[in-house]
Scaffold this motif. Structure first.
Motif, short mmCIF file in Angstrom:
data_model
loop_
_atom_site.label_atom_id
_atom_site.label_comp_id
_atom_site.label_asym_id
_atom_site.label_seq_id
_atom_site.Cartn_x
_atom_site.Cartn_y
_atom_site.Cartn_z
N UNK A 134 11.77 10.83 -5.90
CA UNK A 134 12.31 9.94 -4.86
C UNK A 134 11.19 9.20 -4.13
N UNK A 135 10.12 9.92 -3.81
CA UNK A 135 8.99 9.29 -3.13
C UNK A 135 8.37 8.20 -4.00
N UNK A 136 8.31 8.47 -5.31
CA UNK A 136 7.75 7.49 -6.25
C UNK A 136 8.63 6.25 -6.33
N UNK A 137 9.93 6.47 -6.36
CA UNK A 137 10.85 5.33 -6.41
C UNK A 137 10.76 4.48 -5.14
N UNK A 138 10.66 5.16 -4.00
CA UNK A 138 10.52 4.42 -2.74
C UNK A 138 9.25 3.59 -2.70
N UNK A 139 8.17 4.17 -3.23
CA UNK A 139 6.91 3.43 -3.27
C UNK A 139 7.05 2.20 -4.15
N UNK A 140 7.70 2.36 -5.31
CA UNK A 140 7.88 1.22 -6.22
C UNK A 140 8.79 0.16 -5.62
N UNK A 141 9.74 0.58 -4.77
CA UNK A 141 10.67 -0.37 -4.16
C UNK A 141 9.98 -1.25 -3.13
N UNK A 142 9.06 -0.64 -2.39
CA UNK A 142 8.43 -1.37 -1.28
C UNK A 142 7.04 -1.92 -1.60
N UNK A 143 6.37 -1.30 -2.57
CA UNK A 143 4.98 -1.72 -2.78
C UNK A 143 4.58 -1.46 -4.23
N UNK A 144 4.94 -2.37 -5.08
CA UNK A 144 4.50 -2.25 -6.46
C UNK A 144 3.04 -2.64 -6.55
N UNK A 145 2.26 -1.95 -7.35
CA UNK A 145 0.82 -2.14 -7.44
C UNK A 145 0.51 -3.17 -8.51
N UNK A 146 0.25 -4.41 -8.06
CA UNK A 146 -0.08 -5.51 -8.98
C UNK A 146 0.99 -5.68 -10.06
N UNK A 147 2.23 -5.43 -9.67
CA UNK A 147 3.32 -5.57 -10.62
C UNK A 147 3.47 -4.39 -11.55
N UNK A 148 2.67 -3.37 -11.39
CA UNK A 148 2.72 -2.19 -12.24
C UNK A 148 3.55 -1.12 -11.54
N UNK A 149 4.53 -0.58 -12.24
CA UNK A 149 5.38 0.46 -11.66
C UNK A 149 4.67 1.81 -11.78
N UNK A 150 4.67 2.54 -10.65
CA UNK A 150 4.07 3.88 -10.63
C UNK A 150 5.04 4.86 -11.27
N UNK A 151 4.59 5.53 -12.31
CA UNK A 151 5.42 6.57 -12.94
C UNK A 151 4.52 7.69 -13.44
N UNK A 152 5.12 8.84 -13.64
CA UNK A 152 4.33 10.01 -14.04
C UNK A 152 5.15 10.89 -14.97
#
Length: 351
Positions: free
Chosen positions: A291-309
């Protein structure tokens, strides 16, 4: 930091030199005061012995040996050279009164010799001896005043010595405190990843080597791996890759409980070690992390790269006979299985 340390060393060196100088001067003063006590004592002997000598002469008791002894004492007090181990005080007041006393002693001796020849001179001898006594008393007072001044000076020096020692100790404490702080900082660097602020590989290895009592607690080991970090580094540069790593580190910190150990073992890999964690709590933690990862991707994608693990875990609830390191190896295997699933799904999405 080095400049401050150098300044502290210079200050301590200067303070120690001053302390040695003060200590040397104090020793000299103590020796001088001891010699002054002997001078005061012998000046008092002159005063008392002369009175006894005059008294004997008034009763026709001659004592040439005592006269000779008084001569030697006076010369010793004046020059510091005699068989009585005396010193010449460096006091102008005392030396002036002593010189006057020696003149009066010479005159008094002449009256003594005259008295031996003519009894009628005895009245003059008595009067001169009284005047001589007053002058001798003033000479003793001058010696005591000089000794008092030296004693007062010694007290001031002792206070300065105490202040100097206190400054040296204070500077030493500051230096030790600085060294301790610096050692802690270096130790922190040795066990902390400077980019994420998480425990580094060395700290993780230390945690994995710890012994846990599995009869009293259960251990759950987690392994995490960032997806697509190599692609980000290759296409956007390592600076963007570091942002991705730091972002996931922050997500891990927010998701994990304060008691849980989270570490950056290197590159794109992170580990977690938790005690007393039930299966529902394990699922809650992983869900919270997602959930925290999804929230981060919703508000602040890093140079258009989605954070996933990708992640994997192994608990001693399922494997009670394995060590922590063996549990972590199982978690690593599970993580790679999930990563393979992620890659296949990603590949199908691209097609």
């Amino acid at each position: 930091m080095k400049k401050k340390k150098y300044q502290q060393i210079r200050f301590m060196a200067a303070a120690i030199i001053v302390m040695i100088a003060l200590f040397t001067y104090i020793l000299i003063l103590v020796s001088s005061i001891q010699g002054n006590a002997r001078v005061i004592n012998y000046t008092g002997i002159i005063r008392g012995t002369t009175q006894r000598l005059v008294k004997n002469e008034l009763y026709d008791i001659e004592d040439n040996e005592e006269i000779k002894r008084l001569d030697e004492i006076l010369i010793g007090l004046k020059t510091g050279k005699s068989a009585f181990d005396l010193k010449a005080l460096e006091s102008r007041l005392y030396q002036d009164r002593l010189s006057h006393l020696m003149v009066k002693w010479k005159e008094l001796k002449e009256v003594i010799y005259d008295t031996r020849e003519d009894d009628r001179v005895k009245s003059r001898l008595y009067e001169d001896s009284e005047a001589y006594f007053i002058l001798a008393d003033d000479t003793v007072n001058a010696a005591e005043l000089y000794a008092h001044d030296l004693t007062l000076k010694l007290k001031y020096l002792e206070v300065l010595m105490i202040i100097n020692i206190s400054l040296v100790l204070f500077s030493l404490i500051l230096q030790i405190a600085g060294e301790v702080k610096e050692n802690r900082r270096l130790k922190s660097f040795a066990y902390t990843d400077p980019n994420t602020g998480l425990p580094n590989k060395r700290s993780c290895e230390f945690k994995l080597s710890q012994k846990f009592d599995f009869d009293k607690t259960n251990i759950c080991c987690f392994m995490f791996d960032l997806n697509g970090l190599k692609r980000v580094n290759d296409s956007l540069g390592h600076a963007e890759g570091d942002i991705l790593i730091n972002s996931f580190a922050e997500v891990l910190k927010r998701s994990a409980s304060p008691e849980m150990f989270i570490g950056h073992i290197g590159g794109d890999e992170f580990i977690g070690i938790a005690e007393h964690m039930s299966h529902p709590e394990i699922r809650d933690f992983l869900d919270r992390l997602s959930e925290e990862t999804c929230q981060l991707n919703s508000f602040q994608m890093i140079s258009g790269i989605e954070l996933s693990f990708s992640s994997g875990y192994a608990s001693s609830l399922n494997y009670p006979h394995l060590s922590v390191r063996e549990l972590m190896q199982l978690a690593d295997s599970e993580m790679y299985k999930n990563k393979a699933i992620y890659r296949r799904a990603k590949a199908r999405t691209i097609i």
